[in-house]
Design a protein around this motif. Sequence first.
Motif, mmCIF file in Angstrom:
data_model
loop_
_atom_site.group_PDB
_atom_site.id
_atom_site.type_symbol
_atom_site.label_atom_id
_atom_site.label_comp_id
_atom_site.label_asym_id
_atom_site.label_seq_id
_atom_site.Cartn_x
_atom_site.Cartn_y
_atom_site.Cartn_z
ATOM 1 N N LYS A 170 0.814 -1.204 0.000
ATOM 2 C CA LYS A 170 0.000 0.000 0.000
ATOM 3 C C LYS A 170 0.856 1.266 0.000
ATOM 4 O O LYS A 170 0.372 2.347 -0.342
ATOM 5 C CB LYS A 170 -0.939 0.001 1.203
ATOM 6 C CG LYS A 170 -2.024 -1.074 1.142
ATOM 7 C CD LYS A 170 -2.932 -1.020 2.351
ATOM 8 C CE LYS A 170 -4.018 -2.090 2.279
ATOM 9 N NZ LYS A 170 -4.910 -2.045 3.473
ATOM 10 N N LYS A 171 2.119 1.135 0.377
ATOM 11 C CA LYS A 171 3.022 2.285 0.331
ATOM 12 C C LYS A 171 3.384 2.656 -1.100
ATOM 13 O O LYS A 171 3.967 3.720 -1.340
ATOM 14 C CB LYS A 171 4.295 1.986 1.125
ATOM 15 C CG LYS A 171 4.055 1.846 2.630
ATOM 16 C CD LYS A 171 5.379 1.659 3.362
ATOM 17 C CE LYS A 171 5.160 1.589 4.868
ATOM 18 N NZ LYS A 171 6.436 1.449 5.607
ATOM 19 N N GLY A 172 3.047 1.774 -2.032
ATOM 20 C CA GLY A 172 3.294 2.061 -3.444
ATOM 21 C C GLY A 172 4.729 1.918 -3.871
ATOM 22 O O GLY A 172 5.117 2.368 -4.960
ATOM 23 N N GLU A 173 5.541 1.272 -3.068
ATOM 24 C CA GLU A 173 6.957 1.126 -3.393
ATOM 25 C C GLU A 173 7.338 -0.347 -3.390
ATOM 26 O O GLU A 173 6.972 -1.104 -2.499
ATOM 27 C CB GLU A 173 7.821 1.878 -2.372
ATOM 28 C CG GLU A 173 9.307 1.812 -2.665
ATOM 29 C CD GLU A 173 10.146 2.521 -1.606
ATOM 30 O OE1 GLU A 173 11.378 2.473 -1.726
ATOM 31 O OE2 GLU A 173 9.557 3.092 -0.677
ATOM 32 N N PHE A 174 8.085 -0.772 -4.416
ATOM 33 C CA PHE A 174 8.623 -2.119 -4.488
ATOM 34 C C PHE A 174 9.868 -2.085 -5.368
ATOM 35 O O PHE A 174 10.133 -1.084 -6.045
ATOM 36 C CB PHE A 174 7.592 -3.105 -5.058
ATOM 37 C CG PHE A 174 7.198 -2.824 -6.481
ATOM 38 C CD1 PHE A 174 7.866 -3.430 -7.545
ATOM 39 C CD2 PHE A 174 6.167 -1.939 -6.774
ATOM 40 C CE1 PHE A 174 7.508 -3.156 -8.863
ATOM 41 C CE2 PHE A 174 5.800 -1.666 -8.092
ATOM 42 C CZ PHE A 174 6.479 -2.282 -9.129
#
Length: 344
Positions: A170-174
């Motif tokens: 959900k943090k939008g970072e990968f």
Amino acid sequence: SRTDLSRMAPTVMIQILTTLVVLLCISVYGADTAAKKQVAKKSDPNDNKGNTPFFLQDPYDNMCLGPKGFTTCDENTLWVLTKRAGKKTYSLVSLLNTNTNGGLCLERKASFFGLLTSDRVSIGSCNSARAKSWDFEFVDQTHVKLSTNGQCLVRGKKQYKSTVSVQSCKKGEFSPLVYHPTAVHENGFFLKAADGTCFDGVRFRACDGPGSNKILWGVGIRYVWGEAKRYLFSFNVQDRANCLTGKGSTVFKGPCKDSGTTEWALSNGQLTFGSKGSTCVARRTDDTAALVKCNTAFEYLSLEVPSVYTNEQLTEMLRSPNLSKADKEVLADALQRKTTIMSG
């Protein structure tokens, strides 16, 4: 001609492995029936990767995901994607590494005596639910997002740059990872010693000449009580039912169904046998092989793949501005040898 992985830089190694017909033949045996597998092939876009060793490379510095984080791209960072019985998710199995961390699968770690999940990621037990729950999602044609139960794989979030962990998607970072599949099992591979001889399962002999097709190997993975077990089978069609077998201090080819055929690994030049990777293939003075404790002796072995490049492909590779001088020399030598053989 053949290509020795140990002489190539990581980026060139990946280029070679993804273009060559690699000598890795992976047979993945699951609990599914043949009918279920046929259905999976039609509906699951990732199912075909269960037979394909691949690299997962960080596009920013070209390092590859390995069992304990990001490192040099070599045979130790090859993975196999396997579907698990009753699951829509996957396990990522290390192709060749030793079983020194309780298993062969990429796993989200647990804390507090296994009662709580951690954000750490490393190699671990394939029987763990945390090793069976990876989603392997292509975000475009080449980049993969790895996640597990809504937690995305990220790099360098734990103080050190090359470590891996997970955080909420959900943090939008990968970490987008470039998927580099190797060419699929066409020819098998040699287990080559430092002096240029090859291991045939019993002794060390010349890699070329009559019978050389009988010293090619393939890698297989089967699940036993939920744990991945690796075996090395003879790639020769007439000899395909036989596997590298260890019994006491003796090593030989025997029926793949017999005991002593699983738990082989190749890492850091050591061909090891057993769950802890503490027993190695060593070489006697008469060139026969034996199994001994690795701290006593071992024969350094590397995986060698055959080159199927055309002269035109080698010439094109030599034009690359990213090649080092050493890599250019290796490719130029390969081109010269191919040209000499053809003209002779």
